[in-house]
Each structure stands twice: as C-alpha cells, then as structure tokens.
Design an enzyme around this catalytic site. Structure first.
Site, PDB file in Angstrom:
ATOM      1  CB  SER A 114      27.824 -18.121  56.144  1.00 54.25           C
ATOM      2  OG  SER A 114      28.257 -19.180  56.823  1.00 54.25           O
ATOM      3  CG  ASP A 182      35.116 -19.808  53.200  1.00 52.87           C
ATOM      4  OD1 ASP A 182      35.111 -20.468  54.477  1.00 52.87           O
ATOM      5  OD2 ASP A 182      34.295 -19.039  52.936  1.00 52.87           O
ATOM      6  CG  HIS A 195      33.390 -18.159  56.220  1.00 50.15           C
ATOM      7  ND1 HIS A 195      32.850 -18.597  55.006  1.00 50.15           N
ATOM      8  CD2 HIS A 195      32.288 -17.950  57.275  1.00 50.15           C
ATOM      9  CE1 HIS A 195      31.419 -18.648  55.205  1.00 50.15           C
ATOM     10  NE2 HIS A 195      31.056 -18.300  56.616  1.00 50.15           N
TER      11      HIS A 195
END
Length: 213
Positions: A114, A182, A195
């Site tokens: 991320s 995602d 995610h």
C-alpha cells in the site's frame, strides 16, 4: 469514497486484534546474507506489518533455508500526512546505502504494501507522486547498488491505479500484486476487503524472491 473506506479500515485494524498475531521479530540488520527491508501500509499494525510484512518474512525464511536473513522495518509514519511516503523513501535509501557499505556481501529484498509500495517505488526511481498517499521522489538507491537488490515485492501498489508500474532496471526483479477490485491499485476497484487480503500471496512472493536470490 472507496479509497477512504479502505484507509479507514486499515486505521481500525491498527488498534484491533491483528496486533496480537504471532510475528517474526524484526532484527537490527547485521551482515546477514539477505536483509529484508519492509515498508508497511498506512496504519498497518504488526512487527513488520501484520497484513503483508510479517507473513512475507515468515515465508521467505521457509523458502531461503540456506540463507541467513535479517529484517528491517522502514522507519516512517505510515499515516496520511503529506510527507509520510517521502520520509519512508529517505529511510529506505539511507538504510540500504549504510548496510551496503557496512556489509559488502549483503543483498536486499525490498517489500512494500500500500503506502509502503509507494515508498519502495520512489526508492527505486519510480515516482509515486499523484498516487494515493504518494509523494515525489526524494532519494533513490544508488545505481552501483542496484545489482545487490535481489527482489522487489509489492502489494496493493497505488501507482497501478494511475496506469504505472515498475519499469527499467528493477522490472525483471519485481513482482507486483494487485487483487481484483482493490480500489488502491485498481482504477475503479470497488472491493475494499481485497486490499486487506495480501497475506494470501506471501508464499508466491517468497517463491519469486527465492528464484532471484
């Protein structure tokens, strides 16, 4: 809205039960064979990161049985501040540069999830500016040290929502996971929970890295 929900979910996890999971201890990197440098996601709990870093490091230990591994948790806020990713970028480059000087035979595996993927992207010269929780590049790993980066493992990489990916020097050594739906890495994605599921890719990531070491 979906992106905000996704980041909010990570924020909640930061204070939730994931912090109680058993995790491999992150060591101050010595002159190991392989130093695993992990940039966690926004608000991600855990030693190296409960969603990605911890399971990936455990998987690497199992795959690279003939190698001595150390781990390093990138020192950065991993929050929503405008300078967070940039601070991580600087820390990755400083750490790798310092370790490379101190340990001439040490190699590196870079892991980013991320916002942490933005951190790693920047550190290898791929700008995350304009991506969710991204930033301009503030430092890059020196070209002379590039051969010592054995593998780059990325998960939920925000630059992919911009249509970007890792190209150039590190492309063949990079695996970049983006789960279907995602919203952080897929433009128009609508599955917030996607995610949070990258731990399922830990073995595949470790197998890829093992093939590059």
């Amino acid at each position: 809205m979906r992106i905000r929900l996704c980041l909010a979910a990570l924020s909640l996890l930061g204070g939730a039960g994931l912090t109680t999971l058993s995790a491999p201890a992150a060591s101050a990197a010595t002159c190991s064979d392989i130093d695993v440098v992990v940039a966690r996601g926004t608000f991600e709990p855990g030693t190296l990161g409960a969603i990605v870093g911890d399971p990936v490091y455990s998987a690497l230990q199992k795959k690279l049985t003939g190698k001595n591994l150390s781990s390093y948790k990138v020192n950065y806020p991993a929050d929503l501040s405008l300078t967070s990713a940039a601070q991580g970028n600087a820390d990755v480059v400083n750490h790798v540069t310092g370790q490379a000087a101190a340990c001439p035979n040490q190699r590196f595996i870079l892991v980013g999830y991320s916002q942490g993927a933005n951190v790693v992207d920047n550190s290898i010269g791929i700008s995350s500016d304009g991506a969710v929780v991204g930033s301009p590049i503030v430092a890059t790993i020196p070209a002379a040290l590039a051969p010592r980066v054995a593998a780059v493992l990325l998960f939920g990489n925000p630059i992919r929502a911009l249509g970007k990916s890792v190209t150039g020097t590190y492309q063949s050594r990079t695996i970049d996971f983006c789960a279907k739906g995602d919203p952080i890495c897929e433009n128009g994605g609508g599955d917030v929970l996607a995610h949070l599921g990258y731990g399922a890719d830990a073995d595949a990531a470790a197998a890829f890295a093992a093939g590059k070491v």
